[in-house]
Design an enzyme around this catalytic site. Structure first.
Site, PDB file in Angstrom:
ATOM      1  N   GLU A 182       0.812  -1.220   0.000  1.00  0.00           N
ATOM      2  CA  GLU A 182       0.000   0.000   0.000  1.00  0.00           C
ATOM      3  C   GLU A 182       0.850   1.276   0.000  1.00  0.00           C
ATOM      4  O   GLU A 182       0.484   2.279   0.616  1.00  0.00           O
ATOM      5  CB  GLU A 182      -0.973  -0.010   1.191  1.00  0.00           C
ATOM      6  N   GLU A 254      -6.999  -7.608  -1.232  1.00  0.00           N
ATOM      7  CA  GLU A 254      -7.670  -7.527   0.066  1.00  0.00           C
ATOM      8  C   GLU A 254      -9.122  -7.118  -0.107  1.00  0.00           C
ATOM      9  O   GLU A 254      -9.425  -5.954  -0.365  1.00  0.00           O
ATOM     10  CB  GLU A 254      -6.965  -6.520   1.004  1.00  0.00           C
TER      11      GLU A 254
END
Length: 827
Positions: A182, A254
């Site tokens: 991320e 995710e």
């Protein structure tokens, strides 16, 4: 000359060739991952090895496979594997090779997310605190100290897994690897775009240099995507997201099945209908690999495993609950979806596709065609109305609000995300054996605070107030700041302390005079407490505590903790002015508590004489407690109910169950009073819904894995009660299905009910057609079907599971026109 046989060498060469031949070739194109030359539609789930135990892994992985998953995904936890520089831990729950071998033995693929920054609501995002001791260190930026340590650890993990032949090309299960995590979310907030860009490209080059033989991915890296990596999506929904290049597949690393929980927050629940909606939408829009985060959330065992203010439970409302039980209906509803999607794999990955909006962008039909076959999705993103959609064949289909209908032949709806056909399970906690529920026999020991009540013994002195993490190396939650001052006569003051710590205890001349903690997310507070100084030398001891370290955000490692800079001062109570500013006094520093140094939690034989019996003091801060108990019989998961305790840490047989804080009551939030699966799920802001546990202890039940317990002999629980609580209220329970319900079953449906852990159905309590009040476990009937009740009673009572077909016969004599059946059984 001795004759040498060629046969052993030939056999070795043949064996080596066979090993190479048994390897799996992994690649990708613009539609999907390509495994051994075949495009594959893949469904994965996150199971983090340190958040469970090795004994739990086979069962968790088996349930994941039976739930329709192809792969298991996990982060790699740097600070767990290297808690001190060049001192490694690959034992017990950190035996990563064993974990991947369990995945391989189950016949599943694996996704390796090295990071090694992982976020994950994990202490420091997985980065070891000792990195801060290295000169010139800048986390996650283009600088040699960080990149050298990152590459060293990444290479260590890769080499260890290569040695065990865990990568696909070696015949192992790992088909994807991830580097960084991320980073795209924080790049533009790091105040140095050039360094951030150089770093992320260095990451990709370093990863590809590892030569693992499988593709590398980077999640949430939508801008400045390095070559030779696949950028992927994270979030509650990823149907509107597409990768930066057309030659790489659409991967969702995710899909958040719930949300993590902090001490001041209630429990988050994301409905089975909404998760199924998100998955169906993803594969409708050319998705090829989707991973549930989490599929099993597990437990934050130990003090290094939770981020700031994160509870010990990391249940995450996942399809497998914290203890490893199947969470219904989420598990079964998604399993049904997986089965339908897998039946369409070839047409979804090879077929031509056409998206058609049906008068409004909220309603879309996607038709896949291959040769003479077709498959259709109909999605309705309206959250307040169902829609009627007519397909090319003239048939009209009713699609409920916020749902997706899947028609594998474009004629018959095989699955709708809003229609749950699987059972709902209500989990109950039952008391353990009598010797447990009758109450535990406790002994106690005071924490030895005496050495910390002066400033005479410490690790070092400094004429300033230092930052806690760098000073303690995060080897303990606790850091002592101690100083002294000469004073003439007796006077009253206010002790004022400004801190960025999470908690603070203040002692003056050996007496506890104040305690304060920061609300979640604040981490900056002032404590003012009245104190009295006597004539002569006075000692001030401040105990700063952290409750997990920051794990996310740009420059998160720069967020200070402790009483860094202060000020610390004594304020005149009459004039309200500073009488003494102690900020630059000579401060003595010491990390940790006496009980930590003595390893009191291990209950060593040489220390047992220190425990005191008799009347047990309660609500006494800084106290150790110990009790023995028998393990509850059976195989059901075990939990300790710690209601009545204040705040501290709990161990069973030397195993750290984590921090406890049942005295912290969860906030009251609007989301506790409304729940509707329709509409966008949110974890922040005004859109929160389906919350439970408002105005209740944030967490009172703590997982005690069976592998921590000894059957047939005494087990030892040790508590360090920091804040002051009542250990006599502690008890043990087992967790299993208490009620099993099937709802909204239609005529022709196979209605399946099941208990767990060998328990059988003792009664069928409700079999109602169309009218029910209450919820599963507490249904009240109405419009009862005697025929249905008789059929389910005959088929189910005395059995662990049963299946009954819902027929028209059930409506006879019921007085109801509805064909929708609700059944409730007790386990």
């Amino acid at each position: 000359m001795e004759r040498v046989s060629w046969q052993p060498l030939a056999l070795l060469l043949l064996a080596a060739a066979a090993a190479v031949a048994s390897g799996t070739e992994v690649g990708y194109d613009g539609r999907s991952m390509v495994i051994d030359g075949e495009r594959r539609l893949l469904i994965s789930g996150s199971i983090h090895y340190p958040r469970s135990t090795p004994e739990m892994w086979p069962d968790l992985i088996r349930k994941a496979k039976e739930g329709g998953l192809d792969a298991i995904e996990t982060y790699v936890f740097w600070n767990g594997h290297e808690p001190r520089r060049r001192q490694y831990n690959f034992e017990g729950s950190y035996d990563i090779v064993r974990f991947f071998k369990e995945v391989q033995d189950a016949g599943m693929y694996a996704i390796l997310r090295i990071g090694p920054y992982i976020c994950g609501e994990w202490n420091y995002g997985g980065l070891p605190a000792w990195l801060r001791d290295i000169s010139g260190m800048q986390f996650r930026m283009h600088n040699n100290p960080f990149e050298q340590e990152m590459e060293t650890f990444t290479t260590l993990i890769v080499d260890k897994l290569k040695e065990a032949k865990m990568f696909a090309g070696q015949g192992g299960p790992i088909i994807l690897s991830q580097i960084e995590n991320e980073y795209g979310n924080v790049m533009d907030k790091l105040n140095n775009d050039e360094s951030a860009s150089e770093y992320i490209h260095w990451c990709a080059a370093m990863a590809n240099k590892q030569n693992v033989g499988v593709p590398w991915i980077m999640c949430q890296q939508d801008q400045d995507v390095p070559p030779n990596v696949i950028n992927t999506c994270n979030g509650f929904y990823c149907h509107d997201w597409f990768p930066k290049r057309t030659d790489i597949p659409k991967i969702w690393t995710e899909n958040w099945t719930g949300w993590f929980k902090a001490w001041d927050k209630p429990d988050f629940h994301r409905s089975a209908e909404d998760i199924a909606f998100s998955v169906a939408m993803f594969f409708q829009t050319r998705g090829s690999l989707q991973n549930y985060y989490m599929y099993h959330g597990g437990t934050n065992f130990g003090r290094t495993s939770g981020g700031p203010y994160i509870t010990t439970s990391y249940d995450y409302d996942a399809p497998l609950d914290e203890y490893g039980n199947i969470r219904q209906p989420k598990y079964g509803h998604l399993k049904d979806l997986h089965n339908v999607l897998k039946s369409m794999e070839k047409i979804l990955l090879h077929g031509d596709y056409k998206d058609t909006t049906m008068g409004n962008t909220n309603v879309m039909v996607t038709k896949y065609t291959l040769d003479n076959s077709s498959a259709c999705f109909i999605s309705n993103k309206f959250d307040d109305k169902e829609v009627n959609v007519t397909l090319d064949d003239g048939a009209t289909h009713v699609v409920p609000a916020w749902s997706v209908s899947i028609l594998p032949d474009c004629k018959t709806v095989a699955y709708n995300s809003a229609k749950i056909k699987t059972q709902t399970s209500v989990m109950v906690k039952r008391p353990g054996v009598e010797t447990v529920t009758d109450g535990l026999a406790w002994s106690w020991m005071p924490e030895n605070l005496h050495p910390f009540m002066t400033d005479e013994k410490g690790n070092f002195r400094k004429n300033e107030l230092l930052e806690q993490i760098a000073t303690s190396g995060d080897q303990s939650d606790y850091l002592w700041y101690r100083t002294s001052l000469e004073h003439k006569g007796e006077s009253n003051y206010k002790l004022h302390v400004n801190t960025t710590g999470h908690e603070l205890y203040a002692f003056v001349n050996g007496k506890l005079v104040g305690r304060h903690y920061a609300p979640n997310g604040g981490f900056v507070f002032q404590m003012e407490t009245p104190v009295k100084l006597h004539s002569g030398k006075n000692y001030i001891s401040l105990l700063s505590a952290t409750i997990g370290l920051k794990n996310y955000g740009a420059l998160f490692e720069m967020m200070p903790a402790g009483i860094v800079g202060g000020p610390v001062k004594l304020v005149d109570t009459v004039t309200n002015t500073t009488a003494y500013d102690l900020s630059n006094s000579s401060w003595s520093y010491k990390a940790g508590l006496a009980g930590e140094y003595r390893e009191t939690h291990l209950d060593k034989a040489k220390d047992r004489s220190q425990w005191r019996g008799g009347t047990i003091p309660v609500h006494r801060p800084f106290t150790w407690y110990k009790a023995t108990f028998e393990a509850p019989t059976g195989e059901e998961p075990v939990v300790a109910d710690l209601l009545g305790l204040g705040k501290g840490v709990v161990w069973v047989n030397g195993n750290n169950l984590g921090r406890y804080w049942p005295s912290y009551v969860a906030a009251d939030m609007d989301g506790c009073r409304r729940c509707d699966y329709r509409g966008t799920f949110m974890a922040d802001g005004d859109g929160q819904k389906c919350l439970t546990g408002c105005n209740e202890p944030s967490q009172r039940f703590y997982h005690v894995p069976r592998s921590f317990l000894k059957a047939g002999e005494p087990n030892t629980m040790v508590l360090f009660e920091e804040a002051g609580g009542d250990p006599t209220r502690v008890s043990f329970h087992t967790v299993a299905v208490g009620a099993a319900c099937a709802e909204a079953a239609e005529v022709g449906d196979e209605v399946a009910l099941a208990c767990s852990h060998g328990r059988t159905i003792s009664s069928v309590d409700v079999a109602s057609l169309g009218v029910t009040r209450g919820k599963c476990g507490a249904y009240q009937g109405g419009c009862e079907s005697k025929a249905a009740l008789a059929a389910f009673t005959a088929a189910c009572v005395g059995k662990e599971s049963c299946t009954v077909r819902h027929t028209e016969d059930f409506r006879a004599g019921s007085g109801c026109d509805s064909g929708v059946l609700t059944v409730q059984a007790t386990c």
